[in-house]
Design a protein around this motif. Structure first.
Motif, PDB file in Angstrom:
ATOM      1  N   UNK A 382     -58.288  33.748  41.415  1.00  0.00           N
ATOM      2  CA  UNK A 382     -57.769  34.547  40.305  1.00  0.00           C
ATOM      3  C   UNK A 382     -56.412  33.993  39.879  1.00  0.00           C
ATOM      4  N   UNK A 383     -56.320  33.565  38.625  1.00  0.00           N
ATOM      5  CA  UNK A 383     -55.059  33.119  38.039  1.00  0.00           C
ATOM      6  C   UNK A 383     -54.636  34.190  37.049  1.00  0.00           C
ATOM      7  N   UNK A 384     -53.626  34.957  37.406  1.00  0.00           N
ATOM      8  CA  UNK A 384     -53.246  36.136  36.628  1.00  0.00           C
ATOM      9  C   UNK A 384     -51.830  35.994  36.093  1.00  0.00           C
ATOM     10  N   UNK A 385     -51.692  36.120  34.786  1.00  0.00           N
ATOM     11  CA  UNK A 385     -50.387  36.022  34.154  1.00  0.00           C
ATOM     12  C   UNK A 385     -49.761  37.378  33.901  1.00  0.00           C
ATOM     13  N   UNK A 386     -48.587  37.356  33.310  1.00  0.00           N
ATOM     14  CA  UNK A 386     -47.880  38.593  32.976  1.00  0.00           C
ATOM     15  C   UNK A 386     -48.701  39.448  32.018  1.00  0.00           C
ATOM     16  N   UNK A 387     -48.683  40.759  32.250  1.00  0.00           N
ATOM     17  CA  UNK A 387     -49.206  41.741  31.305  1.00  0.00           C
ATOM     18  C   UNK A 387     -48.000  42.299  30.558  1.00  0.00           C
ATOM     19  N   UNK A 414     -53.229  33.349  42.232  1.00  0.00           N
ATOM     20  CA  UNK A 414     -52.070  32.648  41.675  1.00  0.00           C
ATOM     21  C   UNK A 414     -51.476  33.546  40.590  1.00  0.00           C
ATOM     22  N   UNK A 415     -50.260  34.008  40.820  1.00  0.00           N
ATOM     23  CA  UNK A 415     -49.546  34.780  39.809  1.00  0.00           C
ATOM     24  C   UNK A 415     -48.715  33.845  38.947  1.00  0.00           C
ATOM     25  N   UNK A 416     -48.716  34.085  37.644  1.00  0.00           N
ATOM     26  CA  UNK A 416     -48.027  33.187  36.711  1.00  0.00           C
ATOM     27  C   UNK A 416     -47.099  33.998  35.812  1.00  0.00           C
ATOM     28  N   UNK A 417     -45.805  33.754  35.919  1.00  0.00           N
ATOM     29  CA  UNK A 417     -44.831  34.449  35.093  1.00  0.00           C
ATOM     30  C   UNK A 417     -43.947  35.364  35.917  1.00  0.00           C
ATOM     31  N   UNK A 418     -42.801  35.779  35.345  1.00  0.00           N
ATOM     32  CA  UNK A 418     -41.847  36.616  36.092  1.00  0.00           C
ATOM     33  C   UNK A 418     -42.447  37.927  36.580  1.00  0.00           C
ATOM     34  N   UNK A 419     -43.181  38.626  35.732  1.00  0.00           N
ATOM     35  CA  UNK A 419     -43.757  39.904  36.134  1.00  0.00           C
ATOM     36  C   UNK A 419     -44.878  39.729  37.149  1.00  0.00           C
ATOM     37  N   UNK A 420     -45.599  38.623  37.029  1.00  0.00           N
ATOM     38  CA  UNK A 420     -46.726  38.373  37.933  1.00  0.00           C
ATOM     39  C   UNK A 420     -46.272  38.136  39.367  1.00  0.00           C
ATOM     40  N   UNK A 421     -44.983  37.941  39.575  1.00  0.00           N
ATOM     41  CA  UNK A 421     -44.473  37.862  40.937  1.00  0.00           C
ATOM     42  C   UNK A 421     -44.788  39.147  41.693  1.00  0.00           C
ATOM     43  N   UNK A 422     -44.797  40.273  40.965  1.00  0.00           N
ATOM     44  CA  UNK A 422     -45.124  41.562  41.579  1.00  0.00           C
ATOM     45  C   UNK A 422     -46.587  41.615  41.999  1.00  0.00           C
ATOM     46  N   UNK A 424     -48.351  38.970  43.034  1.00  0.00           N
ATOM     47  CA  UNK A 424     -48.453  38.133  44.228  1.00  0.00           C
ATOM     48  C   UNK A 424     -47.833  38.818  45.451  1.00  0.00           C
ATOM     49  N   UNK A 425     -46.693  39.488  45.257  1.00  0.00           N
ATOM     50  CA  UNK A 425     -46.016  40.147  46.386  1.00  0.00           C
ATOM     51  C   UNK A 425     -46.847  41.299  46.934  1.00  0.00           C
ATOM     52  N   UNK A 426     -47.404  42.115  46.048  1.00  0.00           N
ATOM     53  CA  UNK A 426     -48.213  43.253  46.499  1.00  0.00           C
ATOM     54  C   UNK A 426     -49.484  42.782  47.190  1.00  0.00           C
ATOM     55  N   UNK A 427     -50.074  41.729  46.671  1.00  0.00           N
ATOM     56  CA  UNK A 427     -51.276  41.156  47.284  1.00  0.00           C
ATOM     57  C   UNK A 427     -50.965  40.649  48.688  1.00  0.00           C
ATOM     58  N   UNK A 428     -49.893  39.883  48.817  1.00  0.00           N
ATOM     59  CA  UNK A 428     -49.566  39.276  50.114  1.00  0.00           C
ATOM     60  C   UNK A 428     -49.226  40.320  51.168  1.00  0.00           C
ATOM     61  N   UNK A 429     -48.695  41.462  50.732  1.00  0.00           N
ATOM     62  CA  UNK A 429     -48.340  42.515  51.685  1.00  0.00           C
ATOM     63  C   UNK A 429     -49.582  43.161  52.298  1.00  0.00           C
ATOM     64  N   UNK A 430     -50.689  43.170  51.564  1.00  0.00           N
ATOM     65  CA  UNK A 430     -51.905  43.817  52.042  1.00  0.00           C
ATOM     66  C   UNK A 430     -52.918  42.842  52.634  1.00  0.00           C
ATOM     67  N   UNK A 431     -52.934  41.623  52.114  1.00  0.00           N
ATOM     68  CA  UNK A 431     -53.957  40.662  52.559  1.00  0.00           C
ATOM     69  C   UNK A 431     -53.250  39.431  53.130  1.00  0.00           C
ATOM     70  N   UNK A 432     -52.931  39.511  54.377  1.00  0.00           N
ATOM     71  CA  UNK A 432     -52.165  38.430  54.994  1.00  0.00           C
ATOM     72  C   UNK A 432     -53.000  37.180  55.217  1.00  0.00           C
ATOM     73  N   UNK A 433     -54.333  37.317  55.230  1.00  0.00           N
ATOM     74  CA  UNK A 433     -55.176  36.148  55.419  1.00  0.00           C
ATOM     75  C   UNK A 433     -55.548  35.501  54.081  1.00  0.00           C
ATOM     76  N   UNK A 438     -47.279  31.654  43.508  1.00  0.00           N
ATOM     77  CA  UNK A 438     -46.639  32.140  42.285  1.00  0.00           C
ATOM     78  C   UNK A 438     -45.982  30.972  41.560  1.00  0.00           C
ATOM     79  N   UNK A 439     -46.167  30.926  40.242  1.00  0.00           N
ATOM     80  CA  UNK A 439     -45.486  29.935  39.410  1.00  0.00           C
ATOM     81  C   UNK A 439     -44.893  30.656  38.202  1.00  0.00           C
TER      82      UNK A 439
END
Length: 483
Positions: A382-387, A414-422, A424-433, A438-439
């Motif tokens: 999943x390549x997801x950009x800012x909404x 892959x999160x793309x954009x300043x807002x998409x950092x959120x 990636x961060x929320x995903x990584x907190x729940x799915x450590x594997x 983020x770009x």
């Protein structure tokens, strides 16, 4: 194409008629590159450029009339056109060219309706479609349906704002039988403005979600905005409402028109039963209308398109099509607009789902559901950009998307954009594997994809238009490969 005198054009935009009874029979454009002999050009100001800069080109291309806000002498002084070139055009100076465009479109549609009443026009229905998601797909399906009944005009791509809608209206001519319009709302008053330009016979509301919350206090305020489309209807109009969305269903009290509901859960006049979704996330169902039943198997990717198909079916029913006729068209209907759940087969067995035209939390979740459907068969990315345009709660809404990715088992994000950092961060907190990156932009995302993607992967690219992920999707599609 309009058919009016220059005097009439002046009067339409609130100026004194003057003494020019020359008839204008041509198209109306805001893009100088589309202007031909006898056409009308409306010089709109823009963020990146200004239509006034191209008046010389309009004259050289044979344009006949130009609506302007900048005085002619300033245009010449700025070097945008010579005095000789401007002399080839009939210039109509107005305070606001965008408003003038809307007034011309309104007068044109009124003229087409008068011609129909007088027996020398064919216009049968003017249809408006709104909703937080699904507008363009529903518009495309509706056009494919109504085109089997008669000459149909509908927007290109997603022409649904204060410029795109009047330009669509102005494409209609006396041979047009069905005019299908898409109506977007990015700030309060938008729907009312658009329905003032185009009085509707049929108004369809698909759903109310979380798009454009930057301009609205709440989802309820956005629902009130969307409801303007049915509030605009007269007693002879028909409101087509999604009974599966409580906010849309509640709009029934806001219209004086007749009501037509559609649903894939309730016993409404237009409904889907026996719903199934295949391994490629294509929906199949039994379509029920007041004229009978018929099987439908959509070619469109995504279960959410069942609701869009039902809305289009309701409109087609109102145009006189029976269930069998509607199903025959829906079974063959294909995507008509770019960057909307478009499946592309690439080299190395890699597939790309390009849904990069726009994004809000509802449409992103719908696209992710499609991706998750494939996750048991192959590795998905999943390549997801800012909404964009989500206001102060944008970080929270992006975080919810990240958690949703984790909950449905997306293995690579892959999160793309300043807002998409959120995201990636929320995903990584729940799915450590899970694999997560983020770009900041689509260029860096393209380079990262080359490292991440493996043969036979399935990639989803999704983001708001201004996140520019559509450029990445387009580049991949043109190359036919990720690497």
């Amino acid at each position: 194409m309009i058919d009016m005198t220059i005097d009439a054009l002046r009067e339409i935009v609130g100026l004194e008629p003057g003494t020019n009874s020359t008839r204008v029979q041509g198209g109306v454009f805001t893009d100088s590159r589309l202007v031909g002999a006898g056409d009308v050009f409306v010089a709109l100001p823009g963020e990146n450029t200004d239509g006034h800069h191209f008046l010389g080109s309009v004259a050289r291309r044979g344009g006949k009339v130009a609506f302007i806000t900048t005085p002619p002498e300033e245009i010449v002084e700025a070097g945008w056109a010579t005095a000789e070139e401007l002399s080839e055009l009939t210039l109509i100076q107005v305070p606001d060219t965008q408003l003038a465009l809307g007034e011309i479109a309104k007068a044109h549609l009124d003229q087409l309706r008068r011609r129909t009443r007088n027996g020398n026009g064919k216009l049968k229905l003017v249809v408006g479609i709104t909703g937080s998601a699904g507008k363009t797909t529903t518009k495309d399906l509706t056009k494919q349906l109504l085109s089997t009944k008669g000459n149909t005009v509908a927007p290109q791509a997603s022409f649904n704002n204060e410029v795109g809608l009047p330009l669509t209206v102005l494409k209609a001519d006396p041979d047009t039988e069905y005019l299908v319009l898409e109506m977007g709302a990015s700030q309060p008053g938008d729907i009312e403005y658009l329905t003032n330009i185009a009085t509707l016979d049929v108004a369809a509301v698909l759903m109310v979600g979380t798009a454009h919350l930057e301009s609205y206090d709440s989802v309820e305020a956005l629902a009130a905005e969307k409801s303007q489309i049915v509030a605009s209807l007269g007693p002879s109009g028909v409101a087509v409402l999604n009974a599966d969305d409580s906010r849309v269903e509640a709009m029934s009290g806001r219209t004086s028109g007749r009501l037509m509901y559609f649903s894939n859960r309730k016993a409404t006049p237009i409904r889907a039963t026996n719903v199934k979704v295949d391994e490629e996330s294509r929906g199949a169902f039994t379509l029920t209308t007041p004229t009978g039943e018929a099987p439908v198997a959509l070619k469109l990717i995504g279960a959410h398109h069942i609701s869009n198909a039902l809305a289009a079916a309701a409109i087609a029913h109102l145009a006189g099509m029976n269930a069998t006729e509607i199903a025959a068209v829906l079974n063959e209907a294909t995507p008509q607009s770019e960057h909307r759940m478009h499946l592309m087969h690439l080299a190395d067995g890699v597939d790309l789902i390009d849904d990069a035209y726009n994004a809000n939390p509802d449409s992103v979740k719908a696209a992710l559901d499609v991706l998750a459907k494939y996750a048991s068969q192959r590795r998905v990315v999943a390549v997801l950009g800012d909404m964009l345009e989500l206001g102060p709660i944008a970080p929270q809404l992006h975080g919810e998307i990240g958690r949703y990715c984790a909950s449905i088992g997306i293995p690579v994000l892959i999160g793309v954009g300043p807002l998409a950092k959120n995201i990636e961060s929320a995903y990584s907190a729940l799915r450590r594997d899970g694999e997560h990156h983020h770009t900041l932009d689509e260029v860096a995302a393209g380079r990262l994809l080359q490292e991440v993607v493996r043969p036979r992967d399935l990639i989803l690219i999704k983001g708001s238009n201004d996140s520019n992920l559509w450029k990445l999707a387009q580049a991949i599609e043109e190359r036919g490969r990720v690497r």
